[in-house]
Design a protein around this motif. Structure first.
Motif, mmCIF file in Angstrom:
data_model
loop_
_atom_site.group_PDB
_atom_site.id
_atom_site.type_symbol
_atom_site.label_atom_id
_atom_site.label_comp_id
_atom_site.label_asym_id
_atom_site.label_seq_id
_atom_site.Cartn_x
_atom_site.Cartn_y
_atom_site.Cartn_z
ATOM 1 N N ILE A 64 -6.481 3.480 10.912
ATOM 2 C CA ILE A 64 -6.533 2.058 10.589
ATOM 3 C C ILE A 64 -6.427 1.898 9.084
ATOM 4 O O ILE A 64 -7.003 2.687 8.320
ATOM 5 N N TRP A 65 -5.636 0.938 8.668
ATOM 6 C CA TRP A 65 -5.574 0.561 7.254
ATOM 7 C C TRP A 65 -6.366 -0.740 7.095
ATOM 8 O O TRP A 65 -6.077 -1.738 7.765
ATOM 9 N N PHE A 99 2.476 -4.429 3.203
ATOM 10 C CA PHE A 99 1.777 -3.512 4.101
ATOM 11 C C PHE A 99 0.311 -3.363 3.714
ATOM 12 O O PHE A 99 -0.575 -3.361 4.577
ATOM 13 N N TYR A 100 0.041 -3.235 2.418
ATOM 14 C CA TYR A 100 -1.320 -2.940 1.958
ATOM 15 C C TYR A 100 -2.248 -4.157 2.048
ATOM 16 O O TYR A 100 -3.461 -4.011 1.914
ATOM 17 N N THR A 101 -1.694 -5.317 2.287
ATOM 18 C CA THR A 101 -2.521 -6.520 2.378
ATOM 19 C C THR A 101 -2.836 -6.908 3.818
ATOM 20 O O THR A 101 -3.554 -7.872 4.049
ATOM 21 N N PHE A 135 -1.063 14.254 -4.926
ATOM 22 C CA PHE A 135 -0.922 14.491 -3.483
ATOM 23 C C PHE A 135 -1.534 13.340 -2.698
ATOM 24 O O PHE A 135 -0.924 12.807 -1.758
ATOM 25 N N LEU A 136 -2.748 12.940 -3.055
ATOM 26 C CA LEU A 136 -3.421 11.853 -2.351
ATOM 27 C C LEU A 136 -2.662 10.537 -2.526
ATOM 28 O O LEU A 136 -2.558 9.738 -1.591
ATOM 29 N N SER A 137 -2.120 10.315 -3.719
ATOM 30 C CA SER A 137 -1.319 9.111 -3.951
ATOM 31 C C SER A 137 -0.086 9.090 -3.054
ATOM 32 O O SER A 137 0.352 8.028 -2.595
ATOM 33 N N ALA A 138 0.469 10.285 -2.804
ATOM 34 C CA ALA A 138 1.652 10.366 -1.949
ATOM 35 C C ALA A 138 1.327 9.912 -0.525
ATOM 36 O O ALA A 138 2.184 9.332 0.156
ATOM 37 N N ILE A 139 0.099 10.177 -0.070
ATOM 38 C CA ILE A 139 -0.294 9.695 1.259
ATOM 39 C C ILE A 139 -0.193 8.177 1.314
ATOM 40 O O ILE A 139 0.386 7.608 2.245
ATOM 41 N N LYS A 140 -0.751 7.534 0.307
ATOM 42 C CA LYS A 140 -0.686 6.070 0.292
ATOM 43 C C LYS A 140 0.756 5.580 0.192
ATOM 44 O O LYS A 140 1.145 4.620 0.877
ATOM 45 N N ASP A 141 1.551 6.256 -0.622
ATOM 46 C CA ASP A 141 2.919 5.791 -0.875
ATOM 47 C C ASP A 141 3.797 5.827 0.370
ATOM 48 O O ASP A 141 4.685 4.974 0.530
ATOM 49 N N LEU A 143 2.847 5.436 3.542
ATOM 50 C CA LEU A 143 2.367 4.659 4.690
ATOM 51 C C LEU A 143 3.304 3.523 5.092
ATOM 52 O O LEU A 143 3.586 3.358 6.293
ATOM 53 N N PRO A 144 3.793 2.697 4.163
ATOM 54 C CA PRO A 144 4.661 1.594 4.609
ATOM 55 C C PRO A 144 5.936 2.066 5.301
ATOM 56 O O PRO A 144 6.464 1.375 6.177
ATOM 57 N N ASP A 145 6.434 3.253 4.937
ATOM 58 C CA ASP A 145 7.686 3.750 5.504
ATOM 59 C C ASP A 145 7.497 4.365 6.883
ATOM 60 O O ASP A 145 8.386 4.260 7.743
ATOM 61 N N ILE A 146 6.360 5.027 7.110
ATOM 62 C CA ILE A 146 6.171 5.730 8.388
ATOM 63 C C ILE A 146 5.337 4.930 9.380
ATOM 64 O O ILE A 146 5.215 5.325 10.537
ATOM 65 N N SER A 147 4.774 3.806 8.931
ATOM 66 C CA SER A 147 3.889 3.014 9.805
ATOM 67 C C SER A 147 4.511 1.646 10.021
ATOM 68 O O SER A 147 4.165 0.667 9.364
#
Length: 264
Positions: A64-65, A99-101, A135-141, A143-147
């Motif tokens: 969940i985001w 996506f993040y909102t 690396f952790l920033s890449a997880i956030k980056d 998300l909009p493309d794969i979700s």
């Protein structure tokens, strides 16, 4: 309680950090919010993310985001072994990407699963320049493309004094042959009055709410038992697997057989 308060306060101490928490702490918080966006991944079992007016169902192999400032608390059902992995991300530019909102529940693909599991090597604040931050920033980056397809399994809740006991009754008797007439008689209401309560308070019909409860219970059974889909269909109040599958697909955009394969 002081320990929980310390955790909550610490999450937002550094606005530009990624805060990593893999302990079973988030589930102990009462209703709260963060200044960071939150990714919570459910590892086994089933979790609920409760908001002031609704509950989101988070099955295994989904995350969940939760946007910043969204009030919530996590609830794990029936499984002490269920783990939630929590990543809290800096949010200064979240408004630039829709996506993040938006709150949403999404399936976890193999790439994201590996990345989330790899994040377990870090704990607490990871700041820009620290090992692991990129690396952790890449997880956030990513998300909009794969979700791109959210799982719309949402149970509305209410404190309304007339409707709340009705929802409790449905939750306890979802496997029975329930109709608007039967339930309204149980609470000495006219069917028309009860129908209006659902529409005005929950913004959905009695039938829609009942279907949602049954699908949620079906998801729980798929995740937590070894019963066949036919058995689950009957135990959630449907006369056939075809009827259960039709409603399941309408609400989740997945067949129960496909969902079962994805989470096991």
């Amino acid at each position: 309680m002081q320990v929980l308060a310390d955790y909550l306060n610490e999450i937002d101490v550094h606005a530009d950090s990624v805060y990593v928490m893999h302990e079973k702490v988030e589930r102990k918080f009462s209703m709260h919010s963060h200044e960071k966006g939150q990714l919570t991944y459910v590892e086994g079992g089933i979790a609920y993310c409760n908001m002031p007016d609704r509950s989101y169902v988070i099955p295994a192999r989904h995350y969940i985001w939760i946007p910043k400032y969204q009030e919530h608390y996590m609830q794990i059902k029936h499984s002490k072994s269920t783990t939630t992995r929590n990543l809290y991300f800096y949010s200064q530019h979240d408004h630039e990407t829709p996506f993040y909102t938006r709150l949403g529940i999404y399936p976890v693909n193999e790439l994201l699963l590996e990345m989330i599991n790899y994040s377990a090597r870090w704990q607490r604040h990871i700041l820009p320049g620290d090992p692991g931050f990129r690396f952790l920033s890449a997880i956030k980056d990513i998300l909009p493309d794969i979700s791109t397809t959210a799982l719309p399994v949402i149970l509305p809740t209410t404190q309304h004094e007339r409707l709340q006991p009705v929802l409790q009754y449905i939750g306890q008797n979802f496997d029975q042959q329930l109709t608007l007439e039967i339930v309204s008689h149980q609470f000495d209401l006219s069917p028309r009055t009860l129908s209006r309560l659902f529409t005005n308070i929950l913004d959905m019909s009695f039938v829609q709410y009942l279907q949602m409860v049954r699908v949620v219970k079906g998801i729980e059974m798929i995740l937590q038992t070894n019963q066949t889909l036919s058995e689950i269909a009957y135990q959630t109040g449907y006369s056939s697997i075809a009827a259960f599958s039709k409603v399941f697909y309408q609400l989740t955009n997945k067949r129960p057989s496909s969902f079962q394969q994805a989470v096991h």
